[in-house]
Design an enzyme around this catalytic site. Sequence first.
Site: not given
Ligand code: BG6
Length: 608
Positions: A2, A29, A76, A102-103, A480, A484, A487, A503, A603
């Site tokens: 937070c 935060r 948060w 915060n914590g 993953e 990255k 992305e 293959h 996001k």
């Molecule tokens: C994508 C994000 O749009 O959604 C990824 O860019 C994320 O980072 C994926 O893994 C799933 O989102 P969430 O919020 O359901 O984990």
Amino acid sequence: MCGIVGIIQQTESKIGNEIIEALTKLEYRGYDSVGVASVANGELIIVKDEGKIAEVLEKIDLDSIKGRVAIGHTRWATHGPPSKENAHPHVDCKKQISVIHNGIIENFQQLKNELLEQGHVFQSETDTEVLPHLIEQFLEEEKVSLEEAIIKTVERIEGTYGICVISTLEPDKIFCAKKDSPLVIGINDNRMFCASDIPAFLSYTQEVVLLHDDEFVTISKDNYEIIDLKTGETITRKPYTVSWKPEMAQKAGFPHFMLKEIHEQPNTLADYIRIEQPSILKIAEKIYEAEKVFLLAAGTAHYSTLTGQNLIRRFVKKPCSSVIASEYELIKNLIDEKTVIVPVSQSGETMDTIMAIKNARELGATILSAVNIVGSTVTRHSDEVLYLYAGPEIGVAATKTYTAQTLAMWDIGLELGKISGELDNDEYEMYRTNFKNIPSIVKQTIVHNEARANHIASWFAKKNSSFYLARSLNLQTAREGALKMKEIAYIHSEAYPAGESKHGPIALVEEDYPVVFVTPQDQTRKLIVGNIMEMKARGATAIAVLEEGDKEMEELVKWKFEIPKGYSEMFSTIPYVVPLQLLAYYTAVRRGYSPDQPRNLSKSVTVL
Ligand code: BG6
């Protein structure tokens, strides 16, 4: 995580604008709710509501807050969903004491039960609200000063805290205490500040005093006194001048939120481990009793579910599949009341995941979710929830929430191993001991590999495509890592089962073609050596994420990332991804892209 801030000024006058300005700089935060408290004319004024600062400002007139002293909080949610009642600041029964925090207070339920028995009335579900009531109790019971009552309260806390306290009893002071959560003081001629982070007051002053763990500070309008809570001694600490530009300060000095969040992983993983969540046992039991288990997620979260899938298969010997949420149709006709669905979602708002859950519930399935954002939509359609406690993730590309999701999968897996008897007591304890060491392993992994990642990135940045190869449990790490690189560096990177790469995919390999291998010293080791040789024979440049001291593998590859010893098989899907996060980050930076806001992505995709 937070945002907290406190301000003391010379006279009792308008202070709402300054508090809001400071909170706005901390909104990264946490942004579930906002609240401000001040002391004016001997009264405690509290204004707070659910929502982001801009939303709350429309609902209540924060600007009219007056006082010489005020505290503010942007939340948060961890304990209790976002709501007006759960918003900080929280107050005691007599409304003389106001606290922001915060914590995580691990023993809050025990403290709350004690206070309820003593007649205290609570307004919220938060852990924080025990603080003002505990201070009140000490004041009444032990006739001590406010400062002593706050110190006694802090001494009862188990967990992490950065707290600020104001009271009508001492209307021109702010009392703060710190342990594990950040807290800093800002000083200028007209105002004294305290905050969870420097950005809060950087536009007013660059004179900063950092507080250390187990310190208590009393701030008055032109002074601050620090006490070491362990020894009771007064500490003299001079301010230092911070050189950050304001926008960098929000990232704690990191150039991008993504890099800050990669570095936060030791703390966020430790936070997850720190919090006892009773839901973990219920989730494990319901999975154990289920006839069918499907894990549902999207993007990075989907890759974390592969750990869950593999552990359920291993520890419960039950058919179990990770299904991409948008492909839910493929399993729909298998869903019934004996089915358990395990959605994993950072935001808890991914529409693909939500739609699948809703349908599964209609078909009688039990929903057991792992989610980062408290009170999000996925949690409201779940029978049980396991929270990730990874804090706000501002970088669009998931990093700390991926390792938190994977840790949560291991948490469930270990409980399943215990219930099924696949793990005897000694094995279970050994795994749990190593489970608790993961944060320090991740920290060492970052330290050992960051510079190396930046160096390799100078070469990788010139490439247009790559393979990430691994076998068995490590395949999700490769997936993953490749995601990255796609992305944020926009390099077409394909993760593939190493055994399958001959293959077909190997046809793409040419001179100096990047192939990243994830190669812990586990049962896949012998086989993957052959895959490396095959790729190198076609001219590939091999990079490996390997265990420290793995000389055989080192000699096979051009570049290596090293993971501290002893974590090859156990939990490898957590430390082994960290160098790949760093490699993608530095490659993106070297290509001139912004890792925090990659093109075409968002996001949380709240549309189908
Ligand atoms: C994508 C994000 O749009 O959604 C990824 O860019 C994320 O980072 C994926 O893994 C799933 O989102 P969430 O919020 O359901 O984990």
